[in-house]
Design an enzyme around this catalytic site. Structure first.
Site, PDB file in Angstrom:
ATOM      1  N   VAL A 151       0.820  -1.221   0.000  1.00 14.58           N
ATOM      2  CA  VAL A 151       0.000   0.000   0.000  1.00 14.58           C
ATOM      3  C   VAL A 151       0.854   1.273   0.000  1.00 14.58           C
ATOM      4  CG1 VAL A 151      -0.297   0.313   2.503  1.00 14.58           C
ATOM      5  CG2 VAL A 151      -2.198   0.868   0.957  1.00 14.58           C
ATOM      6  N   LYS A 195      -9.766   9.886  -4.806  1.00 15.73           N
ATOM      7  CA  LYS A 195      -9.940  11.149  -5.530  1.00 15.73           C
ATOM      8  C   LYS A 195     -10.035  10.886  -7.035  1.00 15.73           C
ATOM      9  CE  LYS A 195      -7.701  15.667  -5.964  1.00 15.73           C
ATOM     10  NZ  LYS A 195      -6.575  15.794  -6.866  1.00 15.73           N
ATOM     11  N   TYR A 254       3.172   3.401  15.357  1.00 15.24           N
ATOM     12  CA  TYR A 254       1.783   2.992  15.082  1.00 15.24           C
ATOM     13  C   TYR A 254       0.807   4.109  15.460  1.00 15.24           C
ATOM     14  CZ  TYR A 254      -2.416  -0.014  15.210  1.00 15.24           C
ATOM     15  OH  TYR A 254      -3.664  -0.575  14.995  1.00 15.24           O
ATOM     16  N   LYS A 269      -1.121   6.372  12.724  1.00 15.77           N
ATOM     17  CA  LYS A 269      -2.588   6.342  12.599  1.00 15.77           C
ATOM     18  C   LYS A 269      -3.179   7.736  12.824  1.00 15.77           C
ATOM     19  CE  LYS A 269      -3.690   1.905  11.918  1.00 15.77           C
ATOM     20  NZ  LYS A 269      -4.585   1.406  10.865  1.00 15.77           N
TER      21      LYS A 269
HETATM   22  P1  NAD Z   1      -3.495  -7.937  10.659  1.00 15.38           P
HETATM   23  O1  NAD Z   1      -2.053  -7.769  10.916  1.00 15.38           O
HETATM   24  O2  NAD Z   1      -4.062  -9.324  10.728  1.00 15.38           O
HETATM   25  O3  NAD Z   1      -3.900  -7.341   9.231  1.00 15.38           O
HETATM   26  C1  NAD Z   1      -3.217  -6.317   8.586  1.00 15.38           C
HETATM   27  C2  NAD Z   1      -3.111  -6.685   7.110  1.00 15.38           C
HETATM   28  O4  NAD Z   1      -2.444  -5.629   6.419  1.00 15.38           O
HETATM   29  C3  NAD Z   1      -2.268  -7.961   6.878  1.00 15.38           C
HETATM   30  O5  NAD Z   1      -2.919  -8.793   5.966  1.00 15.38           O
HETATM   31  C4  NAD Z   1      -0.959  -7.420   6.335  1.00 15.38           C
HETATM   32  O6  NAD Z   1      -0.268  -8.350   5.526  1.00 15.38           O
HETATM   33  C5  NAD Z   1      -1.436  -6.205   5.583  1.00 15.38           C
HETATM   34  N1  NAD Z   1      -0.390  -5.203   5.399  1.00 15.38           N
HETATM   35  C6  NAD Z   1       0.494  -4.744   6.316  1.00 15.38           C
HETATM   36  N2  NAD Z   1       1.321  -3.842   5.760  1.00 15.38           N
HETATM   37  C7  NAD Z   1       0.934  -3.727   4.460  1.00 15.38           C
HETATM   38  C8  NAD Z   1       1.412  -2.981   3.356  1.00 15.38           C
HETATM   39  N3  NAD Z   1       2.460  -2.140   3.468  1.00 15.38           N
HETATM   40  N4  NAD Z   1       0.796  -3.127   2.153  1.00 15.38           N
HETATM   41  C9  NAD Z   1      -0.256  -3.972   2.008  1.00 15.38           C
HETATM   42  N5  NAD Z   1      -0.734  -4.724   3.007  1.00 15.38           N
HETATM   43  C10 NAD Z   1      -0.142  -4.602   4.220  1.00 15.38           C
HETATM   44  O7  NAD Z   1      -4.249  -6.979  11.676  1.00 15.38           O
HETATM   45  P2  NAD Z   1      -5.808  -6.708  11.905  1.00 15.38           P
HETATM   46  O8  NAD Z   1      -6.062  -6.900  13.341  1.00 15.38           O
HETATM   47  O9  NAD Z   1      -6.614  -7.450  10.915  1.00 15.38           O
HETATM   48  O10 NAD Z   1      -5.884  -5.141  11.626  1.00 15.38           O
HETATM   49  C11 NAD Z   1      -6.441  -4.607  10.432  1.00 15.38           C
HETATM   50  C12 NAD Z   1      -6.530  -3.105  10.546  1.00 15.38           C
HETATM   51  O11 NAD Z   1      -7.374  -2.740  11.644  1.00 15.38           O
HETATM   52  C13 NAD Z   1      -5.190  -2.412  10.784  1.00 15.38           C
HETATM   53  O12 NAD Z   1      -5.148  -1.218  10.049  1.00 15.38           O
HETATM   54  C14 NAD Z   1      -5.208  -2.108  12.265  1.00 15.38           C
HETATM   55  O13 NAD Z   1      -4.429  -0.987  12.586  1.00 15.38           O
HETATM   56  C15 NAD Z   1      -6.684  -1.850  12.507  1.00 15.38           C
HETATM   57  N6  NAD Z   1      -7.033  -2.091  13.911  1.00 15.38           N
HETATM   58  C16 NAD Z   1      -7.112  -3.352  14.417  1.00 15.38           C
HETATM   59  C17 NAD Z   1      -7.408  -3.541  15.762  1.00 15.38           C
HETATM   60  C18 NAD Z   1      -7.536  -4.923  16.379  1.00 15.38           C
HETATM   61  O14 NAD Z   1      -7.744  -5.011  17.572  1.00 15.38           O
HETATM   62  N7  NAD Z   1      -7.448  -6.005  15.640  1.00 15.38           N
HETATM   63  C19 NAD Z   1      -7.624  -2.440  16.583  1.00 15.38           C
HETATM   64  C20 NAD Z   1      -7.511  -1.164  16.044  1.00 15.38           C
HETATM   65  C21 NAD Z   1      -7.236  -0.995  14.701  1.00 15.38           C
END
Ligand code: NAD
Ligand code: UDP
Length: 314
Positions: free
Chosen positions: A62, A108, A148, A152
């Protein structure tokens, strides 16, 4: 031919939350493009979707520009576990910031709606309890969680500025601790750690004295909240807290996991990591009112579904 299906991009779609979101969006009759670099995600999370002709998997980072003709974008790409996001902190902040710029730029260009998966971490170690969206937070800008938290926060700023400057249709959700099947067993987060330790009768590792609190949300409730948020009228942009306000100490969680797994594990206390938030609980009045949403799965039920999943990972 005119196509009634919405075309939806999910960045980070092969991760824990992303895979559940892709599954639900397909079930609702949409076309889904799942984009992921597989840093913390895994093909096994979405392998069951690959036979669906309306599902496409793209290996892409990304932090690089991406082009796809889509109607909606859910931006989830970012490691979420402290262990993973601290593994390469520079990459983590690039993922949040450049990822946000790339997804907003795409929105956009193709006139898509874009939803940011933000986090309760924007509140840092909060001095206000429970946390309302109006609270600006208490974040250390130079600590080990900053890559992080500040990444964010900056992503939220970018979303707001693209909205004010370019009138992009944005949505920001602040996700509180979410758990469920397809969390990585070695993810390092508390729910997956405790369940894996309990199932193997290993010591349960509590950091600190276990009196810090978290409010745990089951993944299906989150997915419902995100989809409702995306469907709100254009003028409603958030940020909105999405979480389950039932608050537990980490010690209570450990005891509940031991009880539900029937484990012989003992509790082991380890040092508390730097800047570990002491308490966290969402105020969800805005989500209730604006999304007509309420979490429906409480900890005992959610844990038993998650324990059943982790048994298959042993
Ligand atoms: P996760 O680590 O299982 O999923 C994150 C996904 O993003 C993975 O599939 C990873 O391979 C992909 N990814 C990471 N860097 C990337 C990059 N540079 N390019 C493309 N893909 C990339 O974690 P999750 O718990 O599923 O979290 C998903 C989203 O929700 C995240 O943005 C996280 O910050 C947010 N979030 C999750 C929680 C939670 O409690 N699980 C809480 C707050 C926010
Ligand atoms: N934690 C713990 N033992 C573990 C993993 C985490 O006691 O094996 C604690 C951690 O210190 C924090 C809480 O559980 O206080 C939640 O940690 P997690 O990494 O799941 O998420 P976050 O801190 O980002 O909310």
């Amino acid at each position: 031919m005119y196509n009634l299906k919405k075309r939806i991009l999910v960045s980070g779609g092969a991760g824990f939350i992303g895979s559940h979101l892709c599954e639900r969006l397909l079930k609702d009759g949409n076309e889904v493009v799942c984009m992921d670099n597989f840093f913390t995600g895994d093909k096994s999370n979405i392998v069951h979707l690959l036979q669906n002709p309306y599902f496409e998997l793209v290996r892409h980072d990304v932090t690089e520009p991406f082009l796809a003709e889509v109607d909606e974008i859910y931006n989830l790409a970012c490691p979420a576990s402290p262990v993973h996001y601290q593994y390469n902190p520079i990459k983590t902040i690039k993922t949040s910031v450049m990822g946000a710029i790339n997804m907003l730029g795409l929105a956009k260009r193709v006139n898509a709606r874009v939803l940011q998966a933000s986090t309760s971490e924007v509140y840092g170690d909060p001095k206000v309890h429970p946390q309302q969206e109006s609270y600006w937070g208490n974040v250390n800008p130079v600590g080990i969680r900053s890559c992080y938290d500040e990444g964010k926060r900056c992503a939220e700023t970018l979303f707001m500025d693209y909205h004010r400057q370019h009138h992009i249709a944005i949505k920001i959700v602040r996700i509180f601790n979410t758990y469920g099947p397809r969390m990585h067993p070695q993810d390092g987060r508390v729910v997956s750690n405790f369940i894996m330790q309990a199932l193997q009768h290993k010591d349960i590792t509590i950091y600190g004295e276990g009196n810090q609190t978290r409010s745990f949300q089951y993944v299906d409730d989150l997915v419902e909240g995100m989809i409702r948020m995306m469907a709100t009228e254009k003028s409603f942009i958030g940020p909105v807290n999405i979480g389950n306000p039932n608050e537990f100490t980490i010690l209570q969680l450990a005891e509940q996991v031991i009880l539900q797994t029937g484990s012989k594990s003992k509790i082991k206390f380890l040092p508390l990591p730097q800047d570990d938030p002491q308490q966290r609980k969402p105020d969800i009045e805005l989500a209730k009112k604006s999304l007509d949403w309420n979490p429906t799965v409480q900890l005992e039920e959610g844990l038993s579904k998650t324990i059943a999943y982790f048994k298959t990972c042993l």
